[in-house]
Design a protein around this motif. Structure first.
Motif, PDB file in Angstrom:
ATOM      1  N   ASN A  48       0.842  -1.195   0.000  1.00 29.72           N
ATOM      2  CA  ASN A  48       0.000   0.000   0.000  1.00 29.72           C
ATOM      3  C   ASN A  48       0.879   1.247   0.000  1.00 29.72           C
ATOM      4  OD1 ASN A  48      -1.783   2.124   0.580  1.00 29.72           O
ATOM      5  ND2 ASN A  48      -3.146   0.775   1.753  1.00 29.72           N
ATOM      6  N   HIS A  49       0.906   1.942  -1.129  1.00 25.77           N
ATOM      7  CA  HIS A  49       1.781   3.103  -1.289  1.00 25.77           C
ATOM      8  C   HIS A  49       1.159   4.401  -0.771  1.00 25.77           C
ATOM      9  CE1 HIS A  49       4.976   1.162  -3.664  1.00 25.77           C
ATOM     10  NE2 HIS A  49       3.997   0.369  -4.073  1.00 25.77           N
ATOM     11  N   SER A  50      -0.019   4.307  -0.155  1.00 22.39           N
ATOM     12  CA  SER A  50      -0.599   5.516   0.428  1.00 22.39           C
ATOM     13  C   SER A  50       0.087   5.873   1.747  1.00 22.39           C
ATOM     14  CB  SER A  50      -2.100   5.329   0.655  1.00 22.39           C
ATOM     15  OG  SER A  50      -2.354   4.306   1.606  1.00 22.39           O
ATOM     16  N   TYR A  51       0.897   4.937   2.272  1.00 22.65           N
ATOM     17  CA  TYR A  51       1.690   5.210   3.466  1.00 22.65           C
ATOM     18  C   TYR A  51       3.100   5.623   3.051  1.00 22.65           C
ATOM     19  CZ  TYR A  51      -1.949   2.576   5.972  1.00 22.65           C
ATOM     20  OH  TYR A  51      -3.125   2.125   6.481  1.00 22.65           O
ATOM     21  N   ASN A  52       3.774   6.329   3.935  1.00 18.29           N
ATOM     22  CA  ASN A  52       5.167   6.710   3.692  1.00 18.29           C
ATOM     23  C   ASN A  52       6.015   6.350   4.924  1.00 18.29           C
ATOM     24  OD1 ASN A  52       7.486   7.768   2.576  1.00 18.29           O
ATOM     25  ND2 ASN A  52       7.004   9.892   3.139  1.00 18.29           N
ATOM     26  N   PRO A  53       6.842   5.309   4.827  1.00 19.76           N
ATOM     27  CA  PRO A  53       7.064   4.454   3.651  1.00 19.76           C
ATOM     28  C   PRO A  53       5.872   3.531   3.410  1.00 19.76           C
ATOM     29  CG  PRO A  53       8.256   3.588   5.529  1.00 19.76           C
ATOM     30  CD  PRO A  53       7.689   4.891   5.975  1.00 19.76           C
ATOM     31  N   PRO A  54       5.804   2.881   2.248  1.00 14.32           N
ATOM     32  CA  PRO A  54       4.702   1.967   1.943  1.00 14.32           C
ATOM     33  C   PRO A  54       4.605   0.844   2.975  1.00 14.32           C
ATOM     34  CG  PRO A  54       5.982   2.433  -0.023  1.00 14.32           C
ATOM     35  CD  PRO A  54       6.756   3.005   1.126  1.00 14.32           C
ATOM     36  N   LYS A  55       3.389   0.348   3.180  1.00 15.83           N
ATOM     37  CA  LYS A  55       3.165  -0.737   4.139  1.00 15.83           C
ATOM     38  C   LYS A  55       2.698  -2.000   3.418  1.00 15.83           C
ATOM     39  CE  LYS A  55       2.105   1.767   8.418  1.00 15.83           C
ATOM     40  NZ  LYS A  55       1.129   1.886   9.533  1.00 15.83           N
TER      41      LYS A  55
END
Length: 341
Positions: A48-55
């Motif tokens: 999931n790239h909506s997190y930073n960093p991705p999860k």
């Protein structure tokens, strides 16, 4: 050959053209971020790239993956159950802890069920395909001074084992007296399934569990739901693809895992994934000269020395010197021994 658990070395951990990581997680095949990159849907990791960093999440669900190991284990993040009360004994907040898995098992050997509090009892319920199972414990104390750091025997903290073979759990936490007698130092109770090595009780946990909201839980994973013998019959779907790799039937139920043979390491699920270990460099096993062989090594002693050359063997020592010679003659049917020294 004997089999050893494997780790990932210089060989790529994933299939060609497939992502090898998501955020801080390394993703080794048979896991992958798409159907092309994973062995099957059970091993799909959604990044999931909506997190930073991705999860990374298991399959397309909400279970966050923390670590994946080729030894057949995986760590995921799980929530902590809690119940909190005000001075009058009214509940002011509470959280739930539950985990439901599509295929993999919650490890009964590497996790524990923990309850923290001075007025707390908790129950963990799980199920396999045929039956419900449960376990629980009681935690009690009357002051912070009565608890012992590092001890989880029922005074401020209690623990019990996880039932074997469960794919899900639900934690139920309650209080005897709504924390009214311990409110000043323990307003809440907490309960959770956690990797045994990841939690050590401290008196500081009684206040707010040191602000922990999630904890790591270890899962056991295998390939398929058949034995090695059955899996080998279908070469196209058999997961142990590497040369110098073998298949091991699961000890926790149906399914199997793949391991590199002794003397090799890497990813046994990939073609050419098991690479030779240079024992001469990694182990340094010889007193004399070390020669790396495929899957093994040999030791030898220099000229003038004898022995097996191994540090854990006879090593190397100088050959014994012969100062003279003994001659044996046969004369008229009798033995005559003469020493030339």
């Amino acid at each position: 050959m004997m089999l050893l658990a494997t780790g990932i070395n210089s060989a790529p951990p994933s299939k060609p053209g497939c992502p090898t990581s998501c955020g801080n997680l390394t993703i080794p095949y048979p896991f992958g971020t798409s159907h092309h990159c994973s062995h099957d849907y059970s091993f799909l990791i959604t990044c999931n790239h909506s997190y930073n960093p991705p999860k990374p999440f298991l399959n397309s669900g909400s279970i966050e993956v923390v670590d994946i190991s080729l030894d057949g284990s995986m760590k995921v993040s799980s929530s902590v159950a809690s119940d909190c009360y005000d001075k009058s004994g009214a509940q002011i907040s509470g959280t739930v802890s539950e985990l439901t898995l599509p295929k993999f098992l919650i490890s009964s050997t590497r996790n524990k069920f923990i309850a923290v509090g001075c007025d707390t009892y908790a129950l963990v319920e799980g199920s396999d395909e045929w039956k419900q199972m449960s376990a629980g414990c009681v935690s009690w104390c009357d002051s912070v001074e009565s608890v012992v750091n590092g001890t989880c025997s029922g005074i401020g903290c209690c623990q019990t084992l996880i039932p074997k073979g469960v794919k899900d759990f639900l934690v139920d936490i309650r209080s005897f007296r709504n924390h009214t007698r311990v409110k000043s130092f323990n307003p809440c109770g907490y309960a959770f399934v956690v990797e045994a090595e990841a939690f050590e009780f401290s008196s500081s946990d009684l206040k707010d569990l040191q602000n922990r909201k999630t904890v790591p839980v270890v899962l056991d994973w295998t390939v398929g739901n058949i034995t090695c013998q059955e899996a080998r019959r279908d070469v196209s779907s058999f997961a142990c693809q590497a040369n110098h790799s073998g298949c091991i039937d699961s000890s926790i139920g149906l399914g199997y895992r793949c391991n590199c043979f002794t003397g090799f390491r890497g990813n046994p699920y990939l073609v050419d994934g098991c690479e030779d270990i240079d024992e001469c460099d990694t182990l340094k096993p010889c007193e004399g000269t070390c020669a790396n062989l495929e899957g093994s090594y040999s030791c030898s002693c220099p000229k003038g020395f004898e022995g097996d050359g191994k540090k854990d063997g006879s090593g190397c020592h100088r050959k014994s010197q012969i100062n003279g010679s003994t001659l044996l003659y046969v004369v008229s049917g009798k033995f005559l021994i003469m020493d030339s020294r």
